[in-house]
Enzyme design. Sequence first.
Site, PDB file in Angstrom:
ATOM      1  CG  HIS A   1      -0.068   6.221  -0.990  1.00  0.00           C
ATOM      2  ND1 HIS A   1      -0.945   6.560  -1.619  1.00  0.00           N
ATOM      3  CD2 HIS A   1      -0.149   5.631   0.221  1.00  0.00           C
ATOM      4  CE1 HIS A   1      -2.125   6.332  -0.646  1.00  0.00           C
ATOM      5  NE2 HIS A   1      -1.600   5.553   0.294  1.00  0.00           N
TER       6      HIS A   1
ATOM      7  CG  HIS B   1      -1.822   1.217   1.259  1.00  0.00           C
ATOM      8  ND1 HIS B   1      -3.223   0.988   0.995  1.00  0.00           N
ATOM      9  CD2 HIS B   1      -1.438   2.446   1.601  1.00  0.00           C
ATOM     10  CE1 HIS B   1      -3.811   2.271   1.106  1.00  0.00           C
ATOM     11  NE2 HIS B   1      -2.820   2.994   1.444  1.00  0.00           N
ATOM     12  CD  GLU B   2       1.726   3.831   3.555  1.00  0.00           C
ATOM     13  OE1 GLU B   2       2.175   4.565   3.020  1.00  0.00           O
ATOM     14  OE2 GLU B   2       0.526   3.689   4.051  1.00  0.00           O
TER      15      GLU B   2
ATOM     16  CG  ASP C   1      -5.081   7.049   1.038  1.00  0.00           C
ATOM     17  OD1 ASP C   1      -4.542   7.892   1.621  1.00  0.00           O
ATOM     18  OD2 ASP C   1      -4.647   5.799   0.778  1.00  0.00           O
TER      19      ASP C   1
END
Length: 254
Positions: A61, A57-58, A138
């Site tokens: 980004h 997930h990170e 988000d």
Amino acid sequence: GAQLQNLMNEAAIFTARRQKKVIDMDEIEAALERVILGPEKKETVMTQKRRELVAYHEAGHAVVGALTAEYDQVAKVTIVPRGGAGGLTFFAPSESRVDTGLYSRQFLEAQLAVALGGRLAEEIIYGASEVTTGASNDFQQVSRTARMMVTRFGFSKKVGQLAVEQDGGSPFLGRQMGSSRIPMSQAMQDSVDSEVKRLVNTAYARAKTLLTENMDLLHSLARKLMEQETVSAEEFQAMISEHKVKMMPYAILN
């Protein structure tokens, strides 16, 4: 004054814990993160699958942000839980944008894509049925930004150069106040909703293409996060230089 004092007190605590005699930028940055986002929760136990999901997930980004022209530089990526977040990607804001408070259309469109990168990474790696609720904040940011682009900033040909909502404060600096809607027809409201959805869907498609074309970098960053929990800006830049990356070409989201 009180906030600055609190920040420096926290920095002094970090300095003492690290057995250092002088407060430097590392301690100030650590203190700033603690004051704004809350303490690290290193004692939190996560399963291997959960850690891997947060890492991707990170990484999503970070990869979208790093490979999108005119966006802020990635400062740090971590999967150490902090506050209510399982992990965080920090971006170093442009000094000129902070000083002037002016944000280009290109930057805001990039911001939409970057915010969607985490959910997209989950979807690409685990499939649509396995995505989580981790992207809820988000999505709030994406919805707010896209709506402002249409209703306040005149970035929609369909709605035109009109301000159909008013707002107090700058949401980009965390000072969004309650918005007030200017009376409008149902047709105009439908146009606003349609344009917001178009901006978000187009940004989603662009970010998905970017991640799909840079899967090696996505996997490498996720693995690095699994190994050491935090990746610095310098480490991430070195990883980018080792891969044949494809940048996101810029085009107005028509």
